[in-house]
Design a protein around this motif. Structure first.
Motif, PDB file in Angstrom:
ATOM      1  N   GLY A  44       0.780  -1.230   0.000  1.00 26.08           N
ATOM      2  CA  GLY A  44       0.000   0.000   0.000  1.00 26.08           C
ATOM      3  C   GLY A  44       0.815   1.285   0.000  1.00 26.08           C
ATOM      4  N   VAL A  45       2.109   1.185  -0.220  1.00 23.64           N
ATOM      5  CA  VAL A  45       2.965   2.371  -0.221  1.00 23.64           C
ATOM      6  C   VAL A  45       3.023   2.953  -1.625  1.00 23.64           C
ATOM      7  N   GLU A  46       2.815   4.262  -1.718  1.00 20.61           N
ATOM      8  CA  GLU A  46       2.953   4.967  -2.988  1.00 20.61           C
ATOM      9  C   GLU A  46       3.948   6.099  -2.792  1.00 20.61           C
ATOM     10  N   PHE A  47       5.007   6.080  -3.581  1.00 22.62           N
ATOM     11  CA  PHE A  47       6.009   7.142  -3.506  1.00 22.62           C
ATOM     12  C   PHE A  47       5.609   8.266  -4.447  1.00 22.62           C
ATOM     13  N   VAL A  48       5.766   9.524  -3.969  1.00 19.56           N
ATOM     14  CA  VAL A  48       5.322  10.673  -4.749  1.00 19.56           C
ATOM     15  C   VAL A  48       6.439  11.668  -5.052  1.00 19.56           C
ATOM     16  N   GLN A  49       7.592  11.510  -4.411  1.00 19.58           N
ATOM     17  CA  GLN A  49       8.662  12.486  -4.582  1.00 19.58           C
ATOM     18  C   GLN A  49      10.004  11.791  -4.420  1.00 19.58           C
ATOM     19  N   ALA A  70       2.915  12.994   7.343  1.00 13.60           N
ATOM     20  CA  ALA A  70       4.087  12.186   7.705  1.00 13.60           C
ATOM     21  C   ALA A  70       4.602  11.447   6.479  1.00 13.60           C
ATOM     22  N   GLN A  71       5.907  11.429   6.328  1.00 13.42           N
ATOM     23  CA  GLN A  71       6.534  10.803   5.162  1.00 13.42           C
ATOM     24  C   GLN A  71       7.193   9.488   5.526  1.00 13.42           C
ATOM     25  N   GLY A  72       6.928   8.469   4.713  1.00 15.97           N
ATOM     26  CA  GLY A  72       7.771   7.285   4.716  1.00 15.97           C
ATOM     27  C   GLY A  72       8.904   7.577   3.738  1.00 15.97           C
ATOM     28  N   LYS A  73      10.100   7.030   4.015  1.00 15.81           N
ATOM     29  CA  LYS A  73      11.252   7.300   3.152  1.00 15.81           C
ATOM     30  C   LYS A  73      11.968   5.997   2.831  1.00 15.81           C
ATOM     31  N   LEU A  74      12.349   5.862   1.580  1.00 16.18           N
ATOM     32  CA  LEU A  74      13.202   4.762   1.135  1.00 16.18           C
ATOM     33  C   LEU A  74      14.535   5.392   0.754  1.00 16.18           C
ATOM     34  N   VAL A  75      15.563   5.147   1.570  1.00 22.33           N
ATOM     35  CA  VAL A  75      16.838   5.862   1.501  1.00 22.33           C
ATOM     36  C   VAL A  75      17.940   4.949   0.990  1.00 22.33           C
ATOM     37  N   ARG A  76      18.803   5.491   0.103  1.00 22.43           N
ATOM     38  CA  ARG A  76      19.991   4.762  -0.326  1.00 22.43           C
ATOM     39  C   ARG A  76      21.104   5.753  -0.626  1.00 22.43           C
ATOM     40  N   VAL A  77      22.329   5.269  -0.559  1.00 25.77           N
ATOM     41  CA  VAL A  77      23.513   6.093  -0.807  1.00 25.77           C
ATOM     42  C   VAL A  77      24.118   5.663  -2.127  1.00 25.77           C
ATOM     43  N   VAL A  78      24.428   6.632  -3.001  1.00 25.93           N
ATOM     44  CA  VAL A  78      25.024   6.321  -4.301  1.00 25.93           C
ATOM     45  C   VAL A  78      26.464   6.804  -4.421  1.00 25.93           C
ATOM     46  N   GLU A  79      26.924   7.560  -3.422  1.00 24.09           N
ATOM     47  CA  GLU A  79      28.323   7.971  -3.345  1.00 24.09           C
ATOM     48  C   GLU A  79      28.674   8.100  -1.877  1.00 24.09           C
ATOM     49  N   GLN A 130      26.355  11.108  -1.348  1.00 25.92           N
ATOM     50  CA  GLN A 130      25.121  11.475  -2.024  1.00 25.92           C
ATOM     51  C   GLN A 130      24.057  10.448  -1.665  1.00 25.92           C
ATOM     52  N   LEU A 131      22.907  10.943  -1.237  1.00 24.34           N
ATOM     53  CA  LEU A 131      21.767  10.099  -0.902  1.00 24.34           C
ATOM     54  C   LEU A 131      20.654  10.353  -1.893  1.00 24.34           C
ATOM     55  N   LEU A 132      19.959   9.306  -2.234  1.00 25.79           N
ATOM     56  CA  LEU A 132      18.718   9.393  -2.999  1.00 25.79           C
ATOM     57  C   LEU A 132      17.643   8.803  -2.101  1.00 25.79           C
ATOM     58  N   TYR A 133      16.502   9.474  -2.021  1.00 24.66           N
ATOM     59  CA  TYR A 133      15.426   8.880  -1.241  1.00 24.66           C
ATOM     60  C   TYR A 133      14.064   9.259  -1.794  1.00 24.66           C
ATOM     61  N   LYS A 134      13.195   8.272  -1.743  1.00 26.22           N
ATOM     62  CA  LYS A 134      11.818   8.421  -2.177  1.00 26.22           C
ATOM     63  C   LYS A 134      10.974   8.735  -0.953  1.00 26.22           C
ATOM     64  N   THR A 135       9.922   9.549  -1.117  1.00 19.85           N
ATOM     65  CA  THR A 135       9.025   9.846  -0.012  1.00 19.85           C
ATOM     66  C   THR A 135       7.582   9.530  -0.389  1.00 19.85           C
ATOM     67  N   TYR A 138       4.514  14.661   0.031  1.00 15.22           N
ATOM     68  CA  TYR A 138       5.266  15.826  -0.409  1.00 15.22           C
ATOM     69  C   TYR A 138       5.847  16.574   0.780  1.00 15.22           C
ATOM     70  N   TRP A 139       6.816  17.433   0.511  1.00 20.31           N
ATOM     71  CA  TRP A 139       7.408  18.266   1.545  1.00 20.31           C
ATOM     72  C   TRP A 139       6.500  19.455   1.810  1.00 20.31           C
ATOM     73  N   TYR A 140       6.156  19.645   3.068  1.00 22.73           N
ATOM     74  CA  TYR A 140       5.362  20.782   3.519  1.00 22.73           C
ATOM     75  C   TYR A 140       6.185  21.504   4.586  1.00 22.73           C
TER      76      TYR A 140
END
Length: 183
Positions: A44-49, A70-79, A130-135, A138-140
């Motif tokens: 049921g998770v939908e990423f929007v940003q 409230a944001q759920g985040k999927l975080v990863r490091v690419v550098e 460098q981090l990439l993350y999906k939320t 949206y940011w408020y």
């Protein structure tokens, strides 16, 4: 995608390790697959940003959360490499006020699922990262909050060799006792 999912010390936080196919040319990995995420991490998770952050050694960002939206985040490091931290801010949770920290790096390819209801932050332990993350929302800015990274009640064991580099909002974060939290 063939991912391995492990519950972190806080069981709602998930450590995700993708299958990496490497050879003399380099490597390939599938960084996100909605079907497998729903089956193995959370449905049921939908990423929007998608967000991208770059920071130098010693920069500490966080601990951030949004009291509304409230944001759920999927975080990863690419550098580089970071020590990534989540704090449970759900008052009704048996883990309220507890934290978990994991090392995420471009070399280990790990990802971290930070569910809604948690504060999130990291400190850079490599020259830069460098981090990439999906939320999931949206940011408020009007709902953004910062939990004080150094709150002694939390007792987070940051791998710091000196004072961190902080944004003013993070230096002025609230302690857990003062913070707006989730029910």
């Amino acid at each position: 995608m063939a991912i391995t999912v492990t519950a972190a010390a806080l069981p709602d936080v998930k450590l995700i390790e993708p299958k990496v196919f490497g050879d003399a040319r380099g490597y390939f990995l599938e960084s996100f697959n909605a079907r497998e995420f729903a089956e193995k991490v959370q449905s049921g998770v939908e990423f929007v940003q998608d967000n991208h952050s770059r920071s130098a050694r010693g920069v500490l960002r966080g601990l951030h959360y949004q009291i509304e939206h409230a944001q759920g985040k999927l975080v990863r490091v690419v550098e580089g490499e970071v020590f990534d931290v989540c704090v449970d801010l759900r008052r009704s949770s048996p883990d309220f006020g507890k934290w978990v920290g994991v090392t995420l790096s471009a070399d280990n390819h790990r990802q971290l699922w930070v569910p809604p209801g948690f504060a999130h932050g990291f400190v850079v332990v490599s020259e830069s990262a460098q981090l990439l993350y999906k939320t999931t929302d949206y940011w408020y800015p009007e709902h953004e909050r910062s939990l004080l990274w150094s709150d002694s009640r939390l007792g987070i064991e940051w791998p710091l060799t000196g004072a961190p580099v902080l944004a003013p909002k993070d230096a002025e974060g609230r302690t857990l006792a003062e913070a707006d939290v989730y029910e």
